[in-house]
Motif scaffolding. Structure first.
Motif, PDB file in Angstrom:
ATOM      1  N   GLU A   1      48.009 -28.408  48.889  1.00 35.90           N
ATOM      2  CA  GLU A   1      47.949 -27.114  49.571  1.00 35.90           C
ATOM      3  C   GLU A   1      47.494 -26.036  48.594  1.00 35.90           C
ATOM      4  O   GLU A   1      48.184 -25.739  47.619  1.00 35.90           O
ATOM      5  CB  GLU A   1      49.330 -26.769  50.143  1.00 35.90           C
ATOM      6  CG  GLU A   1      49.397 -25.435  50.857  1.00 35.90           C
ATOM      7  CD  GLU A   1      48.405 -25.375  52.014  1.00 35.90           C
ATOM      8  OE1 GLU A   1      47.509 -24.519  51.957  1.00 35.90           O
ATOM      9  OE2 GLU A   1      48.525 -26.197  52.951  1.00 35.90           O
ATOM     10  N   LEU A   2      46.330 -25.458  48.859  1.00 39.93           N
ATOM     11  CA  LEU A   2      45.746 -24.487  47.933  1.00 39.93           C
ATOM     12  C   LEU A   2      45.902 -23.039  48.390  1.00 39.93           C
ATOM     13  O   LEU A   2      45.521 -22.127  47.673  1.00 39.93           O
ATOM     14  CB  LEU A   2      44.252 -24.790  47.737  1.00 39.93           C
ATOM     15  CG  LEU A   2      43.909 -26.177  47.189  1.00 39.93           C
ATOM     16  CD1 LEU A   2      42.399 -26.319  47.035  1.00 39.93           C
ATOM     17  CD2 LEU A   2      44.615 -26.431  45.858  1.00 39.93           C
ATOM     18  N   SER A   3      46.477 -22.816  49.562  1.00 37.58           N
ATOM     19  CA  SER A   3      46.498 -21.461  50.113  1.00 37.58           C
ATOM     20  C   SER A   3      47.308 -20.498  49.246  1.00 37.58           C
ATOM     21  O   SER A   3      46.977 -19.304  49.165  1.00 37.58           O
ATOM     22  CB  SER A   3      47.045 -21.474  51.540  1.00 37.58           C
ATOM     23  OG  SER A   3      48.376 -21.961  51.575  1.00 37.58           O
ATOM     24  N   TYR A   4      48.361 -20.982  48.598  1.00 40.96           N
ATOM     25  CA  TYR A   4      49.150 -20.090  47.757  1.00 40.96           C
ATOM     26  C   TYR A   4      48.354 -19.657  46.530  1.00 40.96           C
ATOM     27  O   TYR A   4      48.412 -18.502  46.108  1.00 40.96           O
ATOM     28  CB  TYR A   4      50.455 -20.773  47.336  1.00 40.96           C
ATOM     29  CG  TYR A   4      51.399 -20.997  48.490  1.00 40.96           C
ATOM     30  CD1 TYR A   4      52.165 -19.946  49.005  1.00 40.96           C
ATOM     31  CD2 TYR A   4      51.521 -22.246  49.082  1.00 40.96           C
ATOM     32  CE1 TYR A   4      53.012 -20.135  50.070  1.00 40.96           C
ATOM     33  CE2 TYR A   4      52.373 -22.452  50.150  1.00 40.96           C
ATOM     34  CZ  TYR A   4      53.114 -21.394  50.648  1.00 40.96           C
ATOM     35  OH  TYR A   4      53.957 -21.598  51.715  1.00 40.96           O
ATOM     36  N   LEU A   5      47.596 -20.572  45.947  1.00 44.37           N
ATOM     37  CA  LEU A   5      46.711 -20.199  44.846  1.00 44.37           C
ATOM     38  C   LEU A   5      45.664 -19.200  45.323  1.00 44.37           C
ATOM     39  O   LEU A   5      45.399 -18.193  44.654  1.00 44.37           O
ATOM     40  CB  LEU A   5      46.038 -21.439  44.262  1.00 44.37           C
ATOM     41  CG  LEU A   5      46.938 -22.422  43.513  1.00 44.37           C
ATOM     42  CD1 LEU A   5      46.147 -23.666  43.113  1.00 44.37           C
ATOM     43  CD2 LEU A   5      47.563 -21.778  42.289  1.00 44.37           C
ATOM     44  N   HIS A   6      45.068 -19.476  46.467  1.00 45.72           N
ATOM     45  CA  HIS A   6      44.039 -18.582  46.996  1.00 45.72           C
ATOM     46  C   HIS A   6      44.591 -17.181  47.248  1.00 45.72           C
ATOM     47  O   HIS A   6      43.880 -16.187  47.069  1.00 45.72           O
ATOM     48  CB  HIS A   6      43.459 -19.158  48.285  1.00 45.72           C
ATOM     49  CG  HIS A   6      42.688 -20.424  48.077  1.00 45.72           C
ATOM     50  ND1 HIS A   6      42.240 -21.204  49.125  1.00 45.72           N
ATOM     51  CD2 HIS A   6      42.285 -21.057  46.939  1.00 45.72           C
ATOM     52  CE1 HIS A   6      41.598 -22.265  48.631  1.00 45.72           C
ATOM     53  NE2 HIS A   6      41.618 -22.190  47.318  1.00 45.72           N
ATOM     54  N   SER A   7      45.864 -17.100  47.656  1.00 46.35           N
ATOM     55  CA  SER A   7      46.446 -15.776  47.933  1.00 46.35           C
ATOM     56  C   SER A   7      46.563 -14.925  46.671  1.00 46.35           C
ATOM     57  O   SER A   7      46.668 -13.708  46.750  1.00 46.35           O
ATOM     58  CB  SER A   7      47.835 -15.938  48.568  1.00 46.35           C
ATOM     59  OG  SER A   7      48.805 -16.347  47.608  1.00 46.35           O
ATOM     60  N   ARG A   8      46.516 -15.583  45.498  1.00 42.76           N
ATOM     61  CA  ARG A   8      46.560 -14.856  44.225  1.00 42.76           C
ATOM     62  C   ARG A   8      45.174 -14.791  43.586  1.00 42.76           C
ATOM     63  O   ARG A   8      45.046 -14.547  42.393  1.00 42.76           O
ATOM     64  CB  ARG A   8      47.535 -15.521  43.248  1.00 42.76           C
ATOM     65  CG  ARG A   8      48.974 -15.651  43.740  1.00 42.76           C
ATOM     66  CD  ARG A   8      49.610 -14.309  44.111  1.00 42.76           C
ATOM     67  NE  ARG A   8      51.049 -14.404  44.230  1.00 42.76           N
ATOM     68  CZ  ARG A   8      51.699 -14.760  45.336  1.00 42.76           C
ATOM     69  NH1 ARG A   8      51.030 -15.048  46.444  1.00 42.76           N
ATOM     70  NH2 ARG A   8      53.024 -14.810  45.341  1.00 42.76           N
ATOM     71  N   ASP A   9      44.137 -15.012  44.392  1.00 47.42           N
ATOM     72  CA  ASP A   9      42.755 -14.908  43.923  1.00 47.42           C
ATOM     73  C   ASP A   9      42.412 -15.987  42.897  1.00 47.42           C
ATOM     74  O   ASP A   9      41.657 -15.756  41.957  1.00 47.42           O
ATOM     75  CB  ASP A   9      42.499 -13.515  43.336  1.00 47.42           C
ATOM     76  CG  ASP A   9      41.019 -13.133  43.343  1.00 47.42           C
ATOM     77  OD1 ASP A   9      40.283 -13.646  44.213  1.00 47.42           O
ATOM     78  OD2 ASP A   9      40.601 -12.347  42.479  1.00 47.42           O
ATOM     79  N   ILE A  10      42.998 -17.184  43.094  1.00 49.54           N
ATOM     80  CA  ILE A  10      42.772 -18.313  42.190  1.00 49.54           C
ATOM     81  C   ILE A  10      42.125 -19.458  42.959  1.00 49.54           C
ATOM     82  O   ILE A  10      42.619 -19.864  44.014  1.00 49.54           O
ATOM     83  CB  ILE A  10      44.095 -18.814  41.579  1.00 49.54           C
ATOM     84  CG1 ILE A  10      44.812 -17.687  40.823  1.00 49.54           C
ATOM     85  CG2 ILE A  10      43.851 -20.017  40.666  1.00 49.54           C
ATOM     86  CD1 ILE A  10      46.259 -18.011  40.470  1.00 49.54           C
TER      87      ILE A  10
END
Length: 243
Positions: free
Chosen positions: A104-113
């Motif tokens: 799951e990458l959405s949490y990383l994406h939410s921090r602009d990562i």
């Protein structure tokens, strides 16, 4: 009552158990605070510029390190070890272990990562392994630029490398290897909470504790394959990396 077995903890009453847990909790909290302090120091490290045009190979052919950011400001790249020309059972069990757990990458994406795998082998072969394993994370071959991207480090080892983008310039801010890749893992973290731990010989455990998983590759393999491959074969997926 306080009895001991060579393969089990001592048995105590609830009050003694809670008192011992509370004592350990003091050390655990200190460990967490030290981890926070190390992370704070990591955020204050200097950075070094890398060639933003370093070539990668992706699903649409040649691309660049800059493009791998997918427009975000940060990039976490996992450098996947690869044994070119070898069949799936002989591919890196350690890289398979950690990559399987990043889903799951959405949490990383939410921090602009952005997170991506940079395989240290040819794209067609490594991409077929990704398909066999059913991974959905962004996938590239870093083979054209290995000497540039891993300068000063051991090519062929597992690495996490962190990058920061400023407009069209790319900077490396941190990198890790060996046990540092456990940041991607949850299985060992959960094992560490259990009474028998990872069951590996290097652990400081009481006499009689099971420790049958030597850290020689067999700790993440069963019957000659990286452990997660078996469920893929059972599901009918082909592990043929040729063609």
């Amino acid at each position: 009552m306080n009895t001991e077995s060579p393969s089990r903890p001592a048995i105590v009453d609830r009050s003694q158990f809670e008192a011992d847990v509370a004592a350990l909790r003091v050390r655990e909290k200190a460990h967490v605070r030290e981890g926070d302090a190390i992370a704070a120091a990591r955020r204050r490290l200097p950075m070094v510029e890398v060639d933003a045009s370093s070539e990668l190979i992706g699903p649409d052919g040649p691309t660049t390190l800059l493009d791998a950011f997918e427009g975000r400001s940060q990039l976490l790249a996992y450098y996947f070890m690869w044994h070119t020309g070898h069949p799936a059972p002989e591919q890196c069990e350690g890289c398979t272990w950690v990559t399987t757990q990043v889903a799951e990458l959405s949490y990383l994406h939410s921090r602009d990562i952005t997170y991506a795998v940079f395989a240290q082998g040819p794209y067609p072969e490594t991409a077929r392994y990704r398909e066999f394993m059913g991974w959905q994370v962004p996938w590239y071959s870093a083979l054209p630029s290995m000497d540039t991207l891993l300068v000063g480090r051991s090519v062929g080892m597992m690495h996490i490398v962190c990058y920061l983008r400023t407009d069209d310039r790319v900077f490396e801010t941190y990198w890790t290897t060996r046990r540092g890749v456990e940041a991607m893992d949850y299985s060992y973290a959960l094992m560490d909470l259990t009474v028998y731990g990872r069951q590996e010989p290097w652990e400081d455990s009481p006499a009689g504790w099971p420790q049958h998983w030597p850290v020689d590759g067999s700790n993440t393999r069963i019957d000659g394959r990286p452990i997660p491959q078996w469920s893929r074969l059972a599901a009918g997926r082909s592990d043929d990396l040729s063609g």
